[in-house]
Design a protein around this motif. Structure first.
Motif, PDB file in Angstrom:
ATOM      1  N   GLY A   1       8.439   3.817  -0.341  1.00  0.00           N
ATOM      2  CA  GLY A   1       9.656   4.449   0.162  1.00  0.00           C
ATOM      3  C   GLY A   1      10.409   3.650   1.209  1.00  0.00           C
ATOM      4  N   LYS A   2       9.861   2.500   1.624  1.00  0.00           N
ATOM      5  CA  LYS A   2      10.538   1.696   2.649  1.00  0.00           C
ATOM      6  C   LYS A   2      11.643   0.818   2.086  1.00  0.00           C
ATOM      7  CE  LYS A   2       6.821   1.393   6.089  1.00  0.00           C
ATOM      8  NZ  LYS A   2       5.974   0.475   6.901  1.00  0.00           N
ATOM      9  N   GLY A   3      11.587   0.533   0.793  1.00  0.00           N
ATOM     10  CA  GLY A   3      12.569  -0.362   0.205  1.00  0.00           C
ATOM     11  C   GLY A   3      12.293  -1.813   0.549  1.00  0.00           C
ATOM     12  N   GLY A   4      13.076  -2.717  -0.029  1.00  0.00           N
ATOM     13  CA  GLY A   4      12.934  -4.130   0.278  1.00  0.00           C
ATOM     14  C   GLY A   4      11.769  -4.780  -0.446  1.00  0.00           C
ATOM     15  N   VAL A   5      11.509  -6.030  -0.074  1.00  0.00           N
ATOM     16  CA  VAL A   5      10.446  -6.833  -0.685  1.00  0.00           C
ATOM     17  C   VAL A   5       9.468  -7.251   0.401  1.00  0.00           C
ATOM     18  CG1 VAL A   5       9.920  -8.888  -2.056  1.00  0.00           C
ATOM     19  CG2 VAL A   5      12.134  -7.747  -2.321  1.00  0.00           C
ATOM     20  N   ALA A   6       8.170  -7.178   0.096  1.00  0.00           N
ATOM     21  CA  ALA A   6       7.153  -7.594   1.052  1.00  0.00           C
ATOM     22  C   ALA A   6       6.037  -8.331   0.328  1.00  0.00           C
ATOM     23  CB  ALA A   6       6.593  -6.396   1.808  1.00  0.00           C
TER      24      ALA A   6
END
Length: 225
Positions: A209-214
């Motif tokens: 749910g945080k979004g983005g790429v990690a």
């Protein structure tokens, strides 16, 4: 909550299937052929676990899977695919066919599969790829050259995938499981499957749910590209 796990017949994929089932998820898990361990898990979770047969190196099989699952919505798509290559052989000495095999399975097929199945993932869901710290350019110390190249390519391809995904609310994770005692990791690896997969599941949950790429390891630590 629902998870779709590609490559669940043994090792990390099987361990992650167990983790999500234990957390109360409904799981669709894929295997390429016979998978005794996965069948055993299915007997314990006959209602929550659905088994599908697919080889992600065969795009038509992935497309057929997407059609069979049409109308379903998954909170998590986890793509677990990888083959090893001889660690001591420099890239310049690897046969062309072996280069094609490793790059296709480790880098190209996972992204193609994610593209084909991404429409099944919820708008705020997570798409996760099993990668490796050996794909980190910053941490490269030599050896495992073809495998390193394939995982670095997967990392880049996943970032490109996230960049052109129209749904920016989704989270894309690249996960390093650690050195694990699997068929690929071998008997000398320090981590057992349960420890690694429990950590991976917690890491996925923590970023959902945080979004983005990690780019993360099984303990949730951010890794250098």
């Amino acid at each position: 909550m629902k998870a779709l796990i590609l490559g669940a017949s043994r090792g990390l994929g099987l361990g992650l299937t167990r983790q999500w089932l234990a957390r109360g998820f409904d799981v669709v898990a894929t295997r390429r052929g016979e998978a005794a361990g996965l069948e055993e898990v299915h007997r314990s979770y006959p209602q929550a676990l659905r088994l599908e047969k697919v080889d992600i190196d065969h795009p038509a099989e992935v497309t057929a899977l997407a059609e069979r699952l049409a109308g379903e919505a998954f909170d998590l798509l986890l793509v677990n695919a990888g083959v090893a290559s001889p660690p001591e052989v420099p890239l310049a000495k690897v046969a062309d066919a072996e280069i094609s095999r490793v790059l296709f399975t480790n880098a190209i097929s996972p992204i193609r599969a994610a593209e084909a199945l991404s429409g099944l993932v919820a708008p705020t869901g997570t798409i996760a790829f099993m990668t490796s710290i050996l794909g980190s350019i910053a941490r490269c110390t030599g050896g495992y050259e073809l495998y390193r190249v394939s995982k670095a390519a997967l990392n880049m391809a996943a970032v490109c995938f996230a960049a052109h995904d129209a749904n920016k609310a989704r989270t894309v994770l690249l996960l390093h499981p650690g050195w694990v005692r699997t068929d690929m990791g071998g008997p000398r690896a320090p981590l057992d499957v349960e420890t690694a997969t429990k950590g991976l599941a917690a890491t996925i949950n923590g970023h959902h749910g945080k979004g983005g790429v990690a780019y993360l390891d099984y303990q949730g630590e951010t890794l250098p590209w």
